[in-house]
Design a protein around this motif. Sequence first.
Motif, PDB file in Angstrom:
ATOM      1  N   GLY A 196      32.142  42.765  34.922  1.00 51.56           N
ATOM      2  CA  GLY A 196      33.253  42.260  35.840  1.00 51.56           C
ATOM      3  C   GLY A 196      34.555  42.752  35.175  1.00 51.56           C
ATOM      4  O   GLY A 196      34.813  42.799  34.074  1.00 51.56           O
ATOM      5  N   ALA A 197      35.619  43.053  35.875  1.00 55.67           N
ATOM      6  CA  ALA A 197      37.043  42.945  35.569  1.00 55.67           C
ATOM      7  C   ALA A 197      37.991  41.989  36.286  1.00 55.67           C
ATOM      8  O   ALA A 197      37.886  41.917  37.470  1.00 55.67           O
ATOM      9  CB  ALA A 197      37.511  44.454  35.561  1.00 55.67           C
ATOM     10  N   ASN A 198      38.892  41.470  35.449  1.00 52.57           N
ATOM     11  CA  ASN A 198      39.849  40.322  36.246  1.00 52.57           C
ATOM     12  C   ASN A 198      41.367  40.931  35.776  1.00 52.57           C
ATOM     13  O   ASN A 198      41.568  40.743  34.608  1.00 52.57           O
ATOM     14  CB  ASN A 198      39.223  39.075  35.652  1.00 52.57           C
ATOM     15  CG  ASN A 198      40.470  37.929  36.215  1.00 52.57           C
ATOM     16  OD1 ASN A 198      41.346  38.206  36.869  1.00 52.57           O
ATOM     17  ND2 ASN A 198      40.156  36.633  35.904  1.00 52.57           N
ATOM     18  N   THR A 199      41.921  41.516  36.494  1.00 55.13           N
ATOM     19  CA  THR A 199      43.046  42.317  36.287  1.00 55.13           C
ATOM     20  C   THR A 199      44.227  41.428  36.880  1.00 55.13           C
ATOM     21  O   THR A 199      43.995  40.956  38.292  1.00 55.13           O
ATOM     22  CB  THR A 199      43.251  43.637  36.675  1.00 55.13           C
ATOM     23  OG1 THR A 199      43.140  43.873  37.951  1.00 55.13           O
ATOM     24  CG2 THR A 199      42.095  44.257  36.140  1.00 55.13           C
ATOM     25  N   ARG A 200      45.293  41.371  36.388  1.00 56.55           N
ATOM     26  CA  ARG A 200      46.876  40.607  37.132  1.00 56.55           C
ATOM     27  C   ARG A 200      47.744  41.507  36.523  1.00 56.55           C
ATOM     28  O   ARG A 200      47.991  41.704  35.211  1.00 56.55           O
ATOM     29  CB  ARG A 200      46.853  39.080  36.472  1.00 56.55           C
ATOM     30  CG  ARG A 200      47.908  38.614  36.862  1.00 56.55           C
ATOM     31  CD  ARG A 200      47.727  37.132  36.708  1.00 56.55           C
ATOM     32  NE  ARG A 200      49.067  36.342  37.173  1.00 56.55           N
ATOM     33  CZ  ARG A 200      49.822  35.812  36.179  1.00 56.55           C
ATOM     34  NH1 ARG A 200      49.690  35.645  35.100  1.00 56.55           N
ATOM     35  NH2 ARG A 200      50.817  34.919  36.521  1.00 56.55           N
ATOM     36  N   SER A 227      41.318  41.609  41.285  1.00 54.95           N
ATOM     37  CA  SER A 227      42.701  42.181  41.043  1.00 54.95           C
ATOM     38  C   SER A 227      43.559  41.144  41.857  1.00 54.95           C
ATOM     39  O   SER A 227      43.573  40.928  42.974  1.00 54.95           O
ATOM     40  CB  SER A 227      42.852  43.528  41.604  1.00 54.95           C
ATOM     41  OG  SER A 227      43.782  44.071  41.695  1.00 54.95           O
ATOM     42  N   ARG A 228      44.780  41.029  41.037  1.00 52.28           N
ATOM     43  CA  ARG A 228      45.805  39.986  41.548  1.00 52.28           C
ATOM     44  C   ARG A 228      46.980  40.784  41.073  1.00 52.28           C
ATOM     45  O   ARG A 228      47.405  41.031  39.867  1.00 52.28           O
ATOM     46  CB  ARG A 228      45.579  38.702  41.234  1.00 52.28           C
ATOM     47  CG  ARG A 228      46.676  37.824  41.612  1.00 52.28           C
ATOM     48  CD  ARG A 228      46.528  36.384  41.200  1.00 52.28           C
ATOM     49  NE  ARG A 228      47.749  35.444  41.885  1.00 52.28           N
ATOM     50  CZ  ARG A 228      47.432  34.989  42.995  1.00 52.28           C
ATOM     51  NH1 ARG A 228      46.252  34.810  43.689  1.00 52.28           N
ATOM     52  NH2 ARG A 228      48.232  34.234  43.725  1.00 52.28           N
ATOM     53  N   THR A 229      48.007  41.096  42.154  1.00 52.94           N
ATOM     54  CA  THR A 229      49.324  41.430  41.890  1.00 52.94           C
ATOM     55  C   THR A 229      50.140  40.506  42.545  1.00 52.94           C
ATOM     56  O   THR A 229      50.284  40.086  44.017  1.00 52.94           O
ATOM     57  CB  THR A 229      49.436  42.969  42.611  1.00 52.94           C
ATOM     58  OG1 THR A 229      48.614  43.607  41.966  1.00 52.94           O
ATOM     59  CG2 THR A 229      50.856  43.485  42.119  1.00 52.94           C
ATOM     60  N   GLU A 230      51.326  40.026  41.726  1.00 52.18           N
ATOM     61  CA  GLU A 230      52.286  39.317  42.229  1.00 52.18           C
ATOM     62  C   GLU A 230      53.886  39.889  42.155  1.00 52.18           C
ATOM     63  O   GLU A 230      54.071  40.256  40.941  1.00 52.18           O
ATOM     64  CB  GLU A 230      52.469  38.000  41.373  1.00 52.18           C
ATOM     65  CG  GLU A 230      51.231  37.438  41.467  1.00 52.18           C
ATOM     66  CD  GLU A 230      50.822  36.112  40.495  1.00 52.18           C
ATOM     67  OE1 GLU A 230      51.973  36.132  39.517  1.00 52.18           O
ATOM     68  OE2 GLU A 230      49.827  35.867  40.029  1.00 52.18           O
ATOM     69  N   VAL A 254      44.088  41.253  45.790  1.00 49.83           N
ATOM     70  CA  VAL A 254      44.980  40.381  46.214  1.00 49.83           C
ATOM     71  C   VAL A 254      46.449  40.829  45.834  1.00 49.83           C
ATOM     72  O   VAL A 254      46.708  41.289  44.711  1.00 49.83           O
ATOM     73  CB  VAL A 254      44.931  38.962  45.496  1.00 49.83           C
ATOM     74  CG1 VAL A 254      45.996  37.959  45.624  1.00 49.83           C
ATOM     75  CG2 VAL A 254      43.731  38.365  45.719  1.00 49.83           C
ATOM     76  N   TYR A 255      47.454  40.834  46.762  1.00 51.08           N
ATOM     77  CA  TYR A 255      48.667  41.456  46.534  1.00 51.08           C
ATOM     78  C   TYR A 255      49.722  40.626  47.382  1.00 51.08           C
ATOM     79  O   TYR A 255      49.644  40.576  48.512  1.00 51.08           O
ATOM     80  CB  TYR A 255      48.828  42.962  47.174  1.00 51.08           C
ATOM     81  CG  TYR A 255      49.652  43.927  46.687  1.00 51.08           C
ATOM     82  CD1 TYR A 255      49.536  44.804  45.373  1.00 51.08           C
ATOM     83  CD2 TYR A 255      51.095  43.961  46.897  1.00 51.08           C
ATOM     84  CE1 TYR A 255      50.266  45.535  45.003  1.00 51.08           C
ATOM     85  CE2 TYR A 255      51.913  44.590  46.103  1.00 51.08           C
ATOM     86  CZ  TYR A 255      51.622  45.512  45.196  1.00 51.08           C
ATOM     87  OH  TYR A 255      52.525  46.340  44.541  1.00 51.08           O
ATOM     88  N   ILE A 279      31.359  44.697  49.353  1.00 56.76           N
ATOM     89  CA  ILE A 279      32.064  43.869  49.881  1.00 56.76           C
ATOM     90  C   ILE A 279      33.425  44.128  49.451  1.00 56.76           C
ATOM     91  O   ILE A 279      33.726  43.793  48.426  1.00 56.76           O
ATOM     92  CB  ILE A 279      31.968  42.161  49.730  1.00 56.76           C
ATOM     93  CG1 ILE A 279      30.312  41.781  50.206  1.00 56.76           C
ATOM     94  CG2 ILE A 279      32.784  41.237  50.474  1.00 56.76           C
ATOM     95  CD1 ILE A 279      30.037  40.430  49.769  1.00 56.76           C
ATOM     96  N   LEU A 280      34.401  44.425  50.540  1.00 57.42           N
ATOM     97  CA  LEU A 280      35.808  44.860  49.883  1.00 57.42           C
ATOM     98  C   LEU A 280      36.631  44.129  50.613  1.00 57.42           C
ATOM     99  O   LEU A 280      36.676  43.955  51.794  1.00 57.42           O
ATOM    100  CB  LEU A 280      36.060  46.403  50.214  1.00 57.42           C
ATOM    101  CG  LEU A 280      34.971  47.542  49.592  1.00 57.42           C
ATOM    102  CD1 LEU A 280      35.369  48.917  49.968  1.00 57.42           C
ATOM    103  CD2 LEU A 280      35.003  47.149  48.130  1.00 57.42           C
ATOM    104  N   ASP A 281      37.417  43.059  49.905  1.00 55.00           N
ATOM    105  CA  ASP A 281      38.145  42.170  50.091  1.00 55.00           C
ATOM    106  C   ASP A 281      39.679  42.152  49.889  1.00 55.00           C
ATOM    107  O   ASP A 281      40.243  42.367  48.808  1.00 55.00           O
ATOM    108  CB  ASP A 281      37.667  40.785  49.483  1.00 55.00           C
ATOM    109  CG  ASP A 281      38.107  39.465  49.995  1.00 55.00           C
ATOM    110  OD1 ASP A 281      39.114  39.686  50.934  1.00 55.00           O
ATOM    111  OD2 ASP A 281      37.575  38.441  49.617  1.00 55.00           O
TER     112      ASP A 281
END
Length: 417
Positions: A196-200, A227-230, A254-255, A279-281
């Motif tokens: 897995g990869a957990n990117t921010r 993936s999360r972008t803020e 997540v954007y 599953i593409l979320d």
Amino acid sequence: MTSGATAASTSEVSTETQIAQITALRYPTKRDEAWRHAPHTVLGRLSFGSPSAIAGEVPWEIDAQIPALDGPRIVIVNGVVDHARSDITALQVGLDLSTTDHRTGRVADRIAVDAGSGIEHVADVFVALNVAFSGDRVGIHVAPGRHLDAPIHIVMVSTSAGTHNTSCSKLAIQLDAGSSAKVVETRLGESSEFGGANTRTTIALGDNTTLDHIIIQDVPATHVHLSRTEVTQGAQSELRARLFNLGAAYGRLVYEVQLAGEGARADLSGLYFGSGDQILDQQINVIHAAANCTSRQAFRGVLDDESTGVFNGAIDVRPGADGTDAAQSNDNLLLSNRAEANTQPRLEILADDVACKHGATVGQLDDEALYYMRSRGIPATEARRLLINGFADQAVHDVDIEVLRTWIAQRLGHDDD
């Protein structure tokens, strides 16, 4: 840990205490709307810990997949910068690229910097794990009034090497007033084992800035990608985000955008293309917190076999954000009667004098269009392919970097006409 995910101990001072704080956070369940369609059993198999001291090996076939863009490139392998594969020798004036060694600083200090008030205010345990265990931090800083022509390419690669099966990466982008830039994030991986990869990514746009931000997620089907972008935008700033969620067994994107300055504009579009049991979320949230801001969301999904597409999109208009102009659309094309599209466009309006609209569609290939093409001598397989390409290409053509358009088109199995 209640979810079954594990976090290994490290040699840092007070690390055990910090890990205990992280693991005390509540893991998401199917009762959480934003995580309702996630494969929670699979998420429980992810293990986290401090990254290795050096970047891991990248198989040649993964190396060959990296799009060849003009401009600077930083390659991150399992959370660690790979200096040999990176190229920052000729930077444009006004651009600063920096990397921070993950081995410096305590977990508690990193949490204080990245999470503001500390671990107790981080609602998402996967964000907390990223804060604690992300590797070398990469920073992009564009000086005031500078306009960069060449795209900045950040490549994140996850492989099966290392003690833990999940890597964490952190990228920070800052554009000072009156500047502009293009940033491309490409996420790839090795397919031999589960991982897995957990990117921010955090983005701060000053007043009167323009950022083109492109994310291409194409890790193997054996991987989980979180993936999360803020984004925070200043007055009269403009964000153009193009998001492609293509790979992974579970690909979560997540954007979140906050339009904090008057007259800010955000244009978000994307494509998710699922097959097998993927599953593409997509979790998209645009917050209008200032007056006279404009936002657009346009996402398309193509779903085959037993794949599942999720679009959970929100437009949140805060008090005082008068003059808001916001629109959102989500269109899905099902290529199989076993594929599933879950779409939930949402509006929350707490201001006056606003123009907001949203809509969603779920459908199959047009039988009449297929019949028409067959009657003109086009074979059934080719007719089907052309219709699918026509639906997907509307998202691909939004990318204004030709090399990337070609790369994405080839990935989807057709030419960039």
